[in-house]
Write a protein that holds these residues in place. Sequence first.
Motif, mmCIF file in Angstrom:
data_model
loop_
_atom_site.group_PDB
_atom_site.id
_atom_site.type_symbol
_atom_site.label_atom_id
_atom_site.label_comp_id
_atom_site.label_asym_id
_atom_site.label_seq_id
_atom_site.Cartn_x
_atom_site.Cartn_y
_atom_site.Cartn_z
ATOM 1 N N ASP A 41 -7.059 -2.020 -6.710
ATOM 2 C CA ASP A 41 -7.197 -1.183 -7.901
ATOM 3 C C ASP A 41 -5.826 -0.915 -8.532
ATOM 4 O O ASP A 41 -5.685 -0.962 -9.759
ATOM 5 C CB ASP A 41 -7.876 0.143 -7.550
ATOM 6 C CG ASP A 41 -9.342 -0.012 -7.194
ATOM 7 O OD1 ASP A 41 -9.948 -1.057 -7.516
ATOM 8 O OD2 ASP A 41 -9.891 0.923 -6.560
ATOM 9 N N ALA A 42 -4.826 -0.639 -7.687
ATOM 10 C CA ALA A 42 -3.473 -0.419 -8.200
ATOM 11 C C ALA A 42 -2.933 -1.684 -8.865
ATOM 12 O O ALA A 42 -2.290 -1.608 -9.921
ATOM 13 C CB ALA A 42 -2.550 0.036 -7.064
ATOM 14 N N TYR A 85 2.680 1.237 -3.656
ATOM 15 C CA TYR A 85 1.912 1.321 -4.895
ATOM 16 C C TYR A 85 0.704 2.238 -4.834
ATOM 17 O O TYR A 85 0.186 2.619 -5.879
ATOM 18 C CB TYR A 85 1.502 -0.087 -5.343
ATOM 19 C CG TYR A 85 2.707 -0.923 -5.676
ATOM 20 C CD1 TYR A 85 3.406 -0.711 -6.854
ATOM 21 C CD2 TYR A 85 3.165 -1.891 -4.804
ATOM 22 C CE1 TYR A 85 4.534 -1.450 -7.155
ATOM 23 C CE2 TYR A 85 4.299 -2.645 -5.097
ATOM 24 C CZ TYR A 85 4.979 -2.411 -6.263
ATOM 25 O OH TYR A 85 6.102 -3.143 -6.564
ATOM 26 N N VAL A 86 0.269 2.601 -3.665
ATOM 27 C CA VAL A 86 -0.845 3.551 -3.548
ATOM 28 C C VAL A 86 -0.326 4.923 -3.134
ATOM 29 O O VAL A 86 -0.642 5.929 -3.759
ATOM 30 C CB VAL A 86 -1.925 3.041 -2.563
ATOM 31 C CG1 VAL A 86 -3.017 4.077 -2.365
ATOM 32 C CG2 VAL A 86 -2.526 1.725 -3.078
ATOM 33 N N GLN A 96 -4.165 -2.138 -12.334
ATOM 34 C CA GLN A 96 -3.578 -1.219 -13.313
ATOM 35 C C GLN A 96 -2.107 -1.501 -13.603
ATOM 36 O O GLN A 96 -1.559 -0.963 -14.557
ATOM 37 C CB GLN A 96 -3.709 0.222 -12.797
ATOM 38 C CG GLN A 96 -5.119 0.657 -12.486
ATOM 39 C CD GLN A 96 -6.048 0.557 -13.676
ATOM 40 O OE1 GLN A 96 -5.671 0.925 -14.781
ATOM 41 N NE2 GLN A 96 -7.245 0.047 -13.470
ATOM 42 N N ASN A 97 -1.466 -2.303 -12.775
ATOM 43 C CA ASN A 97 -0.025 -2.486 -12.846
ATOM 44 C C ASN A 97 0.295 -3.919 -13.286
ATOM 45 O O ASN A 97 -0.067 -4.869 -12.600
ATOM 46 C CB ASN A 97 0.577 -2.201 -11.466
ATOM 47 C CG ASN A 97 2.079 -2.246 -11.448
ATOM 48 O OD1 ASN A 97 2.701 -2.990 -12.184
ATOM 49 N ND2 ASN A 97 2.665 -1.447 -10.580
ATOM 50 N N TYR A 132 0.840 -1.198 0.000
ATOM 51 C CA TYR A 132 0.000 0.000 0.000
ATOM 52 C C TYR A 132 0.882 1.258 0.000
ATOM 53 O O TYR A 132 0.651 2.191 -0.768
ATOM 54 C CB TYR A 132 -0.938 -0.009 1.213
ATOM 55 C CG TYR A 132 -1.822 1.201 1.285
ATOM 56 C CD1 TYR A 132 -3.007 1.261 0.570
ATOM 57 C CD2 TYR A 132 -1.464 2.295 2.057
ATOM 58 C CE1 TYR A 132 -3.815 2.386 0.619
ATOM 59 C CE2 TYR A 132 -2.264 3.425 2.107
ATOM 60 C CZ TYR A 132 -3.436 3.466 1.390
ATOM 61 O OH TYR A 132 -4.232 4.580 1.430
ATOM 62 N N ARG A 152 -8.079 -0.092 -2.487
ATOM 63 C CA ARG A 152 -7.256 0.821 -3.299
ATOM 64 C C ARG A 152 -6.026 0.083 -3.820
ATOM 65 O O ARG A 152 -5.603 0.303 -4.966
ATOM 66 C CB ARG A 152 -6.855 2.046 -2.489
ATOM 67 C CG ARG A 152 -8.039 2.981 -2.224
ATOM 68 C CD ARG A 152 -7.670 4.172 -1.369
ATOM 69 N NE ARG A 152 -6.703 5.023 -2.045
ATOM 70 C CZ ARG A 152 -6.005 5.976 -1.426
ATOM 71 N NH1 ARG A 152 -6.157 6.177 -0.126
ATOM 72 N NH2 ARG A 152 -5.156 6.719 -2.095
ATOM 73 N N LEU A 153 -5.459 -0.786 -2.999
ATOM 74 C CA LEU A 153 -4.304 -1.572 -3.429
ATOM 75 C C LEU A 153 -4.700 -2.533 -4.552
ATOM 76 O O LEU A 153 -3.956 -2.701 -5.522
ATOM 77 C CB LEU A 153 -3.721 -2.333 -2.237
ATOM 78 C CG LEU A 153 -2.461 -3.141 -2.506
ATOM 79 C CD1 LEU A 153 -1.328 -2.256 -3.000
ATOM 80 C CD2 LEU A 153 -2.052 -3.895 -1.241
ATOM 81 N N GLN A 168 -2.048 -8.830 -8.139
ATOM 82 C CA GLN A 168 -1.957 -8.660 -9.590
ATOM 83 C C GLN A 168 -2.501 -9.897 -10.312
ATOM 84 O O GLN A 168 -3.286 -9.777 -11.250
ATOM 85 C CB GLN A 168 -0.501 -8.434 -10.022
ATOM 86 C CG GLN A 168 0.051 -7.073 -9.703
ATOM 87 C CD GLN A 168 1.502 -6.984 -10.122
ATOM 88 O OE1 GLN A 168 2.314 -7.839 -9.764
ATOM 89 N NE2 GLN A 168 1.827 -5.951 -10.877
#
Length: 162
Positions: free
Chosen positions: A138-139, A14-15, A142-143, A11, A135-136, A156
Motif C-alpha cells: 500500500d505504501a 516506509y510503513v 502511494q509513493n 517496512y 501494508r508495504l 513500486q
Amino acid sequence: MDIGESLVGSYFKYVLGCKIVVYNCHLEGNGEIDIIALAPDGSRVYLCEVATHLRGLLYGDSNAATCTRIIHKIKRAAAFAAANFPGRVPVFMLWAPVVSRGLVRDLFAIKENCPVSDITVELVLNRDYTACIRRLRDAARQNLKTTDEPAFRLLQILEHLR
C-alpha cells in the motif's frame, strides 16, 4: 542484504517511518543482526532476524534446534542493545513468512517465557508477515519517489504497472 531483508527494512522505513535502518550488523566475535532499526521517536531499537525460508523456517534438523538458535539470537541481540543502545527499549523481532504450526507454538512459548528479561520479543510470522507486506505494498502504491531499497522499488514498479 537479501531481498527478504530489504522487504523488512522497507517496512521499517516506509510503513513505520524509521529514519535509521541498518542491515547485517556484524557482532564482535560471531554472528550478525539482520536489521537494526531505531523507532522514529528514538524510544525503541528493533533488532531483527529475517528468515525468508519459503519451505518453512528451520535451522538445523528440528524445531528444537531452531528454538535453541533463536534463543541464542535473542541473547546476542539483548547484549548488543544493552551495550550500544542504553536507555532505549530493545525489541527482538523474528520475521518469517512460512512457519509450521508446531514451530509457531514453540516460538510463542519462547516469547512468553523469554530467557532474557530486558528485551521484548515480537514474532512476525505467517499471516502477520503477510499483513505487514500488504501494508508495504500500500505504501509503495502511494509513493512514486525513487528509493535505494531494492524490494520497495520493485513493489513500486509492480503496483504501478498499467
